[in-house]
Design a protein around this motif. Structure first.
Motif, mmCIF file in Angstrom:
data_model
loop_
_atom_site.group_PDB
_atom_site.id
_atom_site.type_symbol
_atom_site.label_atom_id
_atom_site.label_comp_id
_atom_site.label_asym_id
_atom_site.label_seq_id
_atom_site.Cartn_x
_atom_site.Cartn_y
_atom_site.Cartn_z
ATOM 1 N N LEU A 15 -28.991 -23.588 -3.919
ATOM 2 C CA LEU A 15 -29.051 -22.934 -3.089
ATOM 3 C C LEU A 15 -28.060 -22.828 -1.515
ATOM 4 O O LEU A 15 -27.480 -21.579 -1.615
ATOM 5 N N THR A 16 -27.189 -22.925 -1.441
ATOM 6 C CA THR A 16 -26.055 -23.078 -0.530
ATOM 7 C C THR A 16 -25.135 -21.593 -0.943
ATOM 8 O O THR A 16 -24.551 -21.556 -0.159
ATOM 9 N N SER A 17 -24.969 -22.445 -2.497
ATOM 10 C CA SER A 17 -23.382 -21.897 -3.118
ATOM 11 C C SER A 17 -24.154 -20.226 -3.868
ATOM 12 O O SER A 17 -22.998 -19.703 -3.205
ATOM 13 N N LEU A 18 -25.102 -19.762 -3.872
ATOM 14 C CA LEU A 18 -25.244 -18.934 -4.304
ATOM 15 C C LEU A 18 -25.377 -17.632 -3.078
ATOM 16 O O LEU A 18 -25.674 -16.835 -2.664
ATOM 17 N N ALA A 19 -26.511 -18.648 -1.603
ATOM 18 C CA ALA A 19 -26.086 -17.860 -0.539
ATOM 19 C C ALA A 19 -25.214 -17.646 -0.038
ATOM 20 O O ALA A 19 -24.914 -16.523 0.297
ATOM 21 N N TYR A 20 -23.981 -18.295 -0.403
ATOM 22 C CA TYR A 20 -22.809 -17.456 0.032
ATOM 23 C C TYR A 20 -22.350 -16.666 -0.980
ATOM 24 O O TYR A 20 -21.580 -15.785 -0.528
ATOM 25 N N ASP A 21 -22.743 -16.233 -2.315
ATOM 26 C CA ASP A 21 -22.119 -15.546 -3.259
ATOM 27 C C ASP A 21 -22.707 -14.542 -2.873
ATOM 28 O O ASP A 21 -21.745 -13.573 -2.784
ATOM 29 N N LEU A 22 -24.102 -14.501 -2.552
ATOM 30 C CA LEU A 22 -24.815 -13.234 -2.189
ATOM 31 C C LEU A 22 -23.951 -12.890 -0.750
ATOM 32 O O LEU A 22 -24.081 -11.253 -0.815
ATOM 33 N N GLU A 23 -23.524 -13.353 0.131
ATOM 34 C CA GLU A 23 -22.678 -13.046 1.169
ATOM 35 C C GLU A 23 -22.204 -12.581 1.057
ATOM 36 O O GLU A 23 -21.565 -11.326 1.382
ATOM 37 N N GLN A 24 -21.409 -13.115 0.043
ATOM 38 C CA GLN A 24 -20.107 -12.303 0.082
ATOM 39 C C GLN A 24 -19.505 -11.143 -1.035
ATOM 40 O O GLN A 24 -18.717 -10.433 -0.728
ATOM 41 N N HIS A 25 -20.639 -10.777 -1.880
ATOM 42 C CA HIS A 25 -20.336 -10.017 -3.059
ATOM 43 C C HIS A 25 -21.185 -9.327 -3.210
ATOM 44 O O HIS A 25 -21.315 -7.343 -3.962
ATOM 45 N N CYS A 26 -22.737 -9.441 -2.287
ATOM 46 C CA CYS A 26 -23.983 -8.467 -2.271
ATOM 47 C C CYS A 26 -24.651 -7.923 -1.443
ATOM 48 O O CYS A 26 -25.278 -8.595 -0.745
ATOM 49 N N PRO A 27 -23.858 -7.284 0.027
ATOM 50 C CA PRO A 27 -23.968 -7.163 1.118
ATOM 51 C C PRO A 27 -24.936 -6.439 0.899
ATOM 52 O O PRO A 27 -26.062 -6.405 1.947
ATOM 53 N N ASP A 28 -25.593 -5.292 0.146
ATOM 54 C CA ASP A 28 -26.784 -4.707 0.488
ATOM 55 C C ASP A 28 -28.304 -6.497 -0.126
ATOM 56 O O ASP A 28 -29.349 -5.491 -0.581
ATOM 57 N N VAL A 29 -28.478 -7.369 -0.261
ATOM 58 C CA VAL A 29 -28.779 -8.490 -0.484
ATOM 59 C C VAL A 29 -29.085 -9.134 0.755
ATOM 60 O O VAL A 29 -28.862 -9.298 1.450
ATOM 61 N N GLU A 30 -30.552 -9.436 1.169
ATOM 62 C CA GLU A 30 -30.427 -10.168 2.495
ATOM 63 C C GLU A 30 -31.539 -11.703 1.658
ATOM 64 O O GLU A 30 -32.561 -11.505 1.526
ATOM 65 N N VAL A 31 -30.830 -13.049 2.004
ATOM 66 C CA VAL A 31 -31.668 -14.070 1.750
ATOM 67 C C VAL A 31 -32.233 -14.342 3.129
ATOM 68 O O VAL A 31 -31.896 -14.526 3.887
#
Length: 248
Positions: A15-31
């Protein structure tokens, strides 16, 4: 507009790793929430009404598929996350359902999000997931009969026995049927090859995959060519000739 996303997994580090990757690479996605397990996931789906969920399959007590079957109406896109399993991956491919292999790579993650953005396929979500579950069971019992092809309009569910041959059309594939109709799908021939290779289909040329059940004869030549039951000639590349002939 940002996509509201839930992450559902029974491993905190995933969960932590995926959330970090989304924050870094997919700014149009809000977890909006990270859910540790299926029970937390079900509660979060009801609470947040997400646009998208990332869902681990192999979770204790209630796995990813069982969790989805408990939801009355699926109104969100689903991207499955899974460790490598030959049968599971084959089921995903022939069901046209999005998945990411663990560990998740940023490039694949970005592509998955772009696909969710570009396709309005929610009307097919429940049917696709049910089809995926059926296909996993069918693969285990060696009784796969249908495949799901992504088209410009949505998803087409096609009987394998109805496919005569597939022809490359740049970044698309033209699927020719036994009855003379054809279907243009939004995938390359390489992608289609990976979907069909375990079901008596063979890529005989850079531009063609054939259903070997409908080969009438082989005509010798440099690479030669196949004659299908409808009279269609399909060129065989020189590099494919020897392997092809071993199949008959």
């Amino acid at each position: 507009m940002k996509l509201k996303a839930l992450l559902i997994d029974d491993e905190k580090n995933c969960l932590t790793s995926l959330a970090y990757d989304l924050e870094q690479h997919c700014p149009d996605v809000e977890v909006v929430e990270q859910c540790l397990g299926s029970k937390a996931g079900l509660l979060a789906i009801k609470k947040h009404q997400p646009d998208l969920i990332f869902l681990d399959i192999d979770m204790p007590y209630i796995n990813g598929f069982e969790m989805l079957e408990m939801i009355p109406s699926i109104q969100f896109a689903t991207i499955f996350t899974t460790a490598y399993d030959k049968y599971a991956l084959q089921a995903f491919k022939i069901s046209a359902v999005d998945f990411l292999l663990k560990p998740v790579h940023s490039e694949a993650l970005v592509q998955a999000i772009e696909k969710v953005r570009s396709q309005q396929h929610l009307k097919n979500a429940e049917k696709q997931i049910q089809f995926l579950i059926e296909q996993m069971q069918a693969i285990e019992s060696d009784s796969v009969k249908k495949i799901a092809f992504p088209t410009f309009e949505g998803i087409e569910f096609v009987n394998l026995k109805d496919i005569l041959y597939c022809q490359s059309d740049n970044n698309y594939t033209d699927v020719h049927m036994v009855d003379g109709s054809h279907l243009l799908i939004s995938k390359t021939l390489r992608y289609v090859e990976e979907m069909l290779c375990d079901f008596h289909f063979y890529r005989v040329h850079n531009s063609f995959i054939v259903n070997l059940n409908y080969v009438k004869r082989y005509v010798k030549g440099d690479g030669g060519y196949l004659v299908l039951e409808n009279g269609k000639d399909i060129t065989v590349s020189r590099s494919k000739k020897a392997e092809l002939l071993k199949m008959f």
